[in-house]
Design a protein around this motif. Structure first.
Motif, PDB file in Angstrom:
ATOM      1  N   ALA A   1       0.832  -1.203   0.000  1.00 35.41           N
ATOM      2  CA  ALA A   1       0.000   0.000   0.000  1.00 35.41           C
ATOM      3  C   ALA A   1       0.870   1.257   0.000  1.00 35.41           C
ATOM      4  CB  ALA A   1      -0.924   0.003   1.216  1.00 35.41           C
ATOM      5  N   ARG A   2       1.909   1.246   0.841  1.00 37.81           N
ATOM      6  CA  ARG A   2       2.812   2.399   0.853  1.00 37.81           C
ATOM      7  C   ARG A   2       3.443   2.585  -0.519  1.00 37.81           C
ATOM      8  NH1 ARG A   2       3.356   3.892   6.043  1.00 37.81           N
ATOM      9  NH2 ARG A   2       4.790   5.575   5.532  1.00 37.81           N
ATOM     10  N   TYR A   3       3.845   1.498  -1.113  1.00 45.07           N
ATOM     11  CA  TYR A   3       4.473   1.552  -2.429  1.00 45.07           C
ATOM     12  C   TYR A   3       3.532   2.209  -3.437  1.00 45.07           C
ATOM     13  CZ  TYR A   3       5.935  -0.287  -6.989  1.00 45.07           C
ATOM     14  OH  TYR A   3       6.285  -0.410  -8.300  1.00 45.07           O
ATOM     15  N   ALA A   4       2.305   1.748  -3.468  1.00 44.45           N
ATOM     16  CA  ALA A   4       1.359   2.264  -4.453  1.00 44.45           C
ATOM     17  C   ALA A   4       1.128   3.767  -4.256  1.00 44.45           C
ATOM     18  CB  ALA A   4       0.031   1.506  -4.352  1.00 44.45           C
ATOM     19  N   VAL A   5       0.956   4.172  -3.006  1.00 45.36           N
ATOM     20  CA  VAL A   5       0.688   5.585  -2.740  1.00 45.36           C
ATOM     21  C   VAL A   5       1.908   6.432  -3.066  1.00 45.36           C
ATOM     22  CG1 VAL A   5       0.222   7.256  -0.928  1.00 45.36           C
ATOM     23  CG2 VAL A   5      -1.087   5.136  -1.032  1.00 45.36           C
ATOM     24  N   SER A   6       3.084   5.946  -2.688  1.00 45.44           N
ATOM     25  CA  SER A   6       4.296   6.723  -2.951  1.00 45.44           C
ATOM     26  C   SER A   6       4.504   6.926  -4.439  1.00 45.44           C
ATOM     27  CB  SER A   6       5.506   6.014  -2.338  1.00 45.44           C
ATOM     28  OG  SER A   6       6.688   6.723  -2.633  1.00 45.44           O
ATOM     29  N   MET A   7       4.307   5.860  -5.210  1.00 46.89           N
ATOM     30  CA  MET A   7       4.478   5.973  -6.661  1.00 46.89           C
ATOM     31  C   MET A   7       3.447   6.928  -7.254  1.00 46.89           C
ATOM     32  SD  MET A   7       7.024   3.863  -7.487  1.00 46.89           S
ATOM     33  CE  MET A   7       7.991   3.213  -6.120  1.00 46.89           C
ATOM     34  N   ALA A   8       2.200   6.747  -6.871  1.00 42.17           N
ATOM     35  CA  ALA A   8       1.145   7.557  -7.481  1.00 42.17           C
ATOM     36  C   ALA A   8       1.297   9.033  -7.109  1.00 42.17           C
ATOM     37  CB  ALA A   8      -0.223   7.035  -7.034  1.00 42.17           C
ATOM     38  N   LEU A   9       1.410   9.305  -5.816  1.00 43.94           N
ATOM     39  CA  LEU A   9       1.525  10.701  -5.403  1.00 43.94           C
ATOM     40  C   LEU A   9       2.810  11.333  -5.927  1.00 43.94           C
ATOM     41  CD1 LEU A   9       0.254  11.091  -1.730  1.00 43.94           C
ATOM     42  CD2 LEU A   9      -0.794  11.844  -3.862  1.00 43.94           C
ATOM     43  N   GLY A  10       3.900  10.602  -5.835  1.00 47.43           N
ATOM     44  CA  GLY A  10       5.173  11.139  -6.314  1.00 47.43           C
ATOM     45  C   GLY A  10       5.126  11.436  -7.793  1.00 47.43           C
ATOM     46  N   SER A  11       4.623  10.512  -8.554  1.00 48.62           N
ATOM     47  CA  SER A  11       4.548  10.705  -9.996  1.00 48.62           C
ATOM     48  C   SER A  11       3.635  11.870 -10.348  1.00 48.62           C
ATOM     49  CB  SER A  11       4.052   9.430 -10.663  1.00 48.62           C
ATOM     50  OG  SER A  11       3.658   9.681 -11.985  1.00 48.62           O
ATOM     51  N   LEU A  12       2.506  11.953  -9.664  1.00 44.65           N
ATOM     52  CA  LEU A  12       1.580  13.061  -9.937  1.00 44.65           C
ATOM     53  C   LEU A  12       2.219  14.405  -9.610  1.00 44.65           C
ATOM     54  CD1 LEU A  12      -1.130  14.214 -10.676  1.00 44.65           C
ATOM     55  CD2 LEU A  12      -1.964  13.658  -8.393  1.00 44.65           C
ATOM     56  N   MET A  13       2.929  14.421  -8.504  1.00 42.71           N
ATOM     57  CA  MET A  13       3.588  15.659  -8.103  1.00 42.71           C
ATOM     58  C   MET A  13       4.702  16.024  -9.079  1.00 42.71           C
ATOM     59  SD  MET A  13       5.773  15.729  -4.672  1.00 42.71           S
ATOM     60  CE  MET A  13       7.198  16.758  -4.430  1.00 42.71           C
ATOM     61  N   LEU A  14       5.430  15.023  -9.528  1.00 41.60           N
ATOM     62  CA  LEU A  14       6.483  15.275 -10.514  1.00 41.60           C
ATOM     63  C   LEU A  14       5.881  15.824 -11.805  1.00 41.60           C
ATOM     64  CD1 LEU A  14       9.547  14.960 -10.843  1.00 41.60           C
ATOM     65  CD2 LEU A  14       9.129  12.727 -11.872  1.00 41.60           C
ATOM     66  N   HIS A  15       4.791  15.211 -12.226  1.00 44.44           N
ATOM     67  CA  HIS A  15       4.119  15.693 -13.437  1.00 44.44           C
ATOM     68  C   HIS A  15       3.650  17.133 -13.265  1.00 44.44           C
ATOM     69  CE1 HIS A  15       1.611  15.593 -17.048  1.00 44.44           C
ATOM     70  NE2 HIS A  15       0.662  16.157 -16.314  1.00 44.44           N
ATOM     71  N   THR A  16       3.075  17.424 -12.120  1.00 44.65           N
ATOM     72  CA  THR A  16       2.611  18.792 -11.843  1.00 44.65           C
ATOM     73  C   THR A  16       3.777  19.774 -11.902  1.00 44.65           C
ATOM     74  OG1 THR A  16       0.922  17.876 -10.371  1.00 44.65           O
ATOM     75  CG2 THR A  16       1.373  20.225 -10.194  1.00 44.65           C
ATOM     76  N   THR A  17       4.883  19.386 -11.294  1.00 44.73           N
ATOM     77  CA  THR A  17       6.035  20.284 -11.233  1.00 44.73           C
ATOM     78  C   THR A  17       6.665  20.510 -12.603  1.00 44.73           C
ATOM     79  OG1 THR A  17       6.513  19.455  -9.017  1.00 44.73           O
ATOM     80  CG2 THR A  17       8.257  20.665 -10.122  1.00 44.73           C
ATOM     81  N   MET A  18       6.714  19.457 -13.403  1.00 48.13           N
ATOM     82  CA  MET A  18       7.492  19.544 -14.639  1.00 48.13           C
ATOM     83  C   MET A  18       6.702  20.062 -15.833  1.00 48.13           C
ATOM     84  SD  MET A  18      10.354  16.600 -14.786  1.00 48.13           S
ATOM     85  CE  MET A  18       9.319  15.738 -15.948  1.00 48.13           C
ATOM     86  N   ARG A  19       5.425  20.345 -15.634  1.00 49.39           N
ATOM     87  CA  ARG A  19       4.661  20.878 -16.755  1.00 49.39           C
ATOM     88  C   ARG A  19       5.240  22.215 -17.194  1.00 49.39           C
ATOM     89  NH1 ARG A  19      -0.101  22.543 -16.109  1.00 49.39           N
ATOM     90  NH2 ARG A  19      -1.172  21.771 -17.941  1.00 49.39           N
ATOM     91  N   PRO A  20       5.276  22.471 -18.514  1.00 48.04           N
ATOM     92  CA  PRO A  20       5.809  23.759 -18.976  1.00 48.04           C
ATOM     93  C   PRO A  20       5.013  24.895 -18.363  1.00 48.04           C
ATOM     94  CG  PRO A  20       4.613  22.623 -20.721  1.00 48.04           C
ATOM     95  CD  PRO A  20       4.794  21.649 -19.608  1.00 48.04           C
ATOM     96  N   PRO A  21       5.696  25.915 -17.858  1.00 47.69           N
ATOM     97  CA  PRO A  21       4.984  27.032 -17.241  1.00 47.69           C
ATOM     98  C   PRO A  21       4.175  27.782 -18.298  1.00 47.69           C
ATOM     99  CG  PRO A  21       7.313  27.544 -17.509  1.00 47.69           C
ATOM    100  CD  PRO A  21       7.134  26.114 -17.915  1.00 47.69           C
ATOM    101  N   GLY A  22       3.030  28.260 -17.910  1.00 48.67           N
ATOM    102  CA  GLY A  22       2.174  28.963 -18.850  1.00 48.67           C
ATOM    103  C   GLY A  22       1.046  28.106 -19.371  1.00 48.67           C
ATOM    104  N   SER A  23       1.236  26.761 -19.321  1.00 48.97           N
ATOM    105  CA  SER A  23       0.147  25.913 -19.765  1.00 48.97           C
ATOM    106  C   SER A  23      -0.952  25.893 -18.702  1.00 48.97           C
ATOM    107  CB  SER A  23       0.658  24.497 -20.032  1.00 48.97           C
ATOM    108  OG  SER A  23       1.436  24.045 -18.942  1.00 48.97           O
ATOM    109  N   ASP A  24      -2.134  25.572 -19.139  1.00 50.73           N
ATOM    110  CA  ASP A  24      -3.327  25.621 -18.291  1.00 50.73           C
ATOM    111  C   ASP A  24      -3.091  24.966 -16.934  1.00 50.73           C
ATOM    112  OD1 ASP A  24      -5.790  25.587 -17.161  1.00 50.73           O
ATOM    113  OD2 ASP A  24      -6.646  24.111 -18.539  1.00 50.73           O
ATOM    114  N   PRO A  25      -3.109  25.743 -15.888  1.00 45.37           N
ATOM    115  CA  PRO A  25      -2.768  25.205 -14.569  1.00 45.37           C
ATOM    116  C   PRO A  25      -3.966  24.628 -13.823  1.00 45.37           C
ATOM    117  CG  PRO A  25      -3.026  27.572 -14.427  1.00 45.37           C
ATOM    118  CD  PRO A  25      -3.437  27.174 -15.822  1.00 45.37           C
ATOM    119  N   GLU A  26      -5.079  24.448 -14.510  1.00 41.34           N
ATOM    120  CA  GLU A  26      -6.267  23.924 -13.834  1.00 41.34           C
ATOM    121  C   GLU A  26      -6.010  22.509 -13.317  1.00 41.34           C
ATOM    122  OE1 GLU A  26      -9.590  25.050 -12.170  1.00 41.34           O
ATOM    123  OE2 GLU A  26      -8.355  26.240 -13.527  1.00 41.34           O
ATOM    124  N   PRO A  27      -6.243  22.266 -12.044  1.00 44.41           N
ATOM    125  CA  PRO A  27      -5.960  20.957 -11.468  1.00 44.41           C
ATOM    126  C   PRO A  27      -6.594  19.804 -12.221  1.00 44.41           C
ATOM    127  CG  PRO A  27      -6.440  22.509  -9.749  1.00 44.41           C
ATOM    128  CD  PRO A  27      -6.682  23.230 -11.024  1.00 44.41           C
TER     129      PRO A  27
END
Lengths: 229, 229
Positions: free
Chosen positions: A146-172
DNA sequence: CGGCAGACTGAACAAGCGTTTAATGTATTG
DNA sequence: CAATACATTAAACGCTTGTTCAGTCTGCCG
């Protein structure tokens, strides 16, 4: 929660919501003056009501934790954990909270840990339910899984959020669906079929776990026995 | 790269290395004065050599990209991608770079994207090699699978790095091995055996991909067919 | 009505920031 | 040796930061 309906709130609540918005949008480095402007008050009033910027963030933390605690128990019981984040991103007025949560994950601290641990708990019971229902395989270590699944999902989502090109639609909801679209297929493929054709690696690790006398398998994973030549 | 052997470098190189260290340890918000002190020079000299704090970070970026490009091509060809990060964290003198990379992932920007894309490339050929060797299953979308694996791994590692309690040993090799110890077993278990007992979800998604006429399966994943009652 | 409490503001403060400037030292070059 | 170029520093500048302060306004209670 949207700026249109912020007027009828107490000034204190308006400031808290403005802080939540700007913290989420611009990070915790945003100035007290910017928050005050967002709330339509003077910088002094922010301090007057909360004492300091740090305590203002603490108030936001507490507020978010309280809100998400409710949202969760209402909905997550009958659905997967991913739906929890989806709700946050889609339901009108909750997108600020989604942004704030992402910033919290990015910066660490109490909210991040709390969110993480609660999702781990939820995923663990969700997986256990699936086991009992016969749809999910049992695990050697359900808690770790369970920890593994959450860490991967949240981490990946956060990485994706961070690495999006700035200026693109920031709507969650946009960000979240980009992420889902990109990774849904490989995730389901992996969940359904696995990735490795033999269990050499797993057997070696399990053997080492039960009897840690041999060379640790996780340090220098030896290549699988070559079946070609 | 360690502070002991920094003395014989050009002042410019010493400042760049000091910046790399402090950026990695304290984040990109660290002050020019702190960097100057780390390098043993005056704040003015930092600006004199690099023009501005922003350009100093750009110089660090470039330096890190050049170093990791070499390290990678040397070693990653014959091993997995995880080994790449392990090398960075373990080989003496490279731990600063590991820290800098984590900060870059946390803040986005060019270094993060570049690192991500290069690891995707490497993982993709690594998986393709495994396919040919008969150790790894083929995928419906190998490129997406490679991106998926890198996003999960890097994101999770970054999340773990961020969420560690402050004050605990910040040595990169420590952090990395905590992460490996926590997630190695569930990862291998998932890679080897999968997670789902039937392919309902995957079939539905693939069917929708080939013929997107029905309700999208990824928006509201319907609960698996209940086999109990 | 008088007075008090709290909301609220505009101005100011001290500290920290990135950066500039003037000056000094230190080599290299003609 | 004089001159030029560069490395380097201490001090200061201008700006932004979080926070404080003195004062005004507003509504409530006796």
């Amino acid at each position: 929660m949207s700026s249109a309906q912020r007027d009828d709130l107490t000034a204190r609540a308006r400031i808290r919501d403005a802080a939540l918005t700007r913290f989420g949008r611009d990070g915790f480095g945003v100035s007290v003056r910017a928050i005050a402007e967002e709330a339509g008050v003077s910088p002094g009033l922010v301090i007057h009501h909360f004492g300091s910027k740090e305590k203002l963030r603490a108030a936001c933390d507490e507020h978010v934790l309280r809100l998400t605690a409710n949202t969760k128990s209402e909905s997550i019981k009958r659905m997967s954990a991913a739906t929890f984040l989806e709700q946050l991103a889609e339901v009108d007025g909750y997108s600020e909270i989604f942004g704030y949560l992402m910033r919290s994950l990015q910066s660490g601290g109490q909210v991040a840990s709390s969110l993480f641990e609660r999702m781990v708990q939820d995923v663990e019971v969700y997986l256990a339910d699936g086991e009992r229902a016969g749809t999910i395989k049992p695990s050697r270590d359900p808690a770790a899984r369970a920890r593994y699944a959450v860490s991967m999902a949240l981490g990946s989502l956060m990485l994706h959020t961070t690495m999006r090109p700035p200026g693109s639609d920031p709507e969650p909801s946009t960000v979240l669906h980009e992420w889902i679209d990109a990774y849904m297929l490989p995730a389901l493929e992996l969940y359904t079929e696995g990735l490795l054709l033999n269990s050499t690696f797993l057997d070696a690790l399990v053997a080492h776990r039960d009897d840690p006398s041999e060379e640790p398998a996780e340090r220098t994973p030896q290549p699988p026995p070559d079946t070609e030549h």
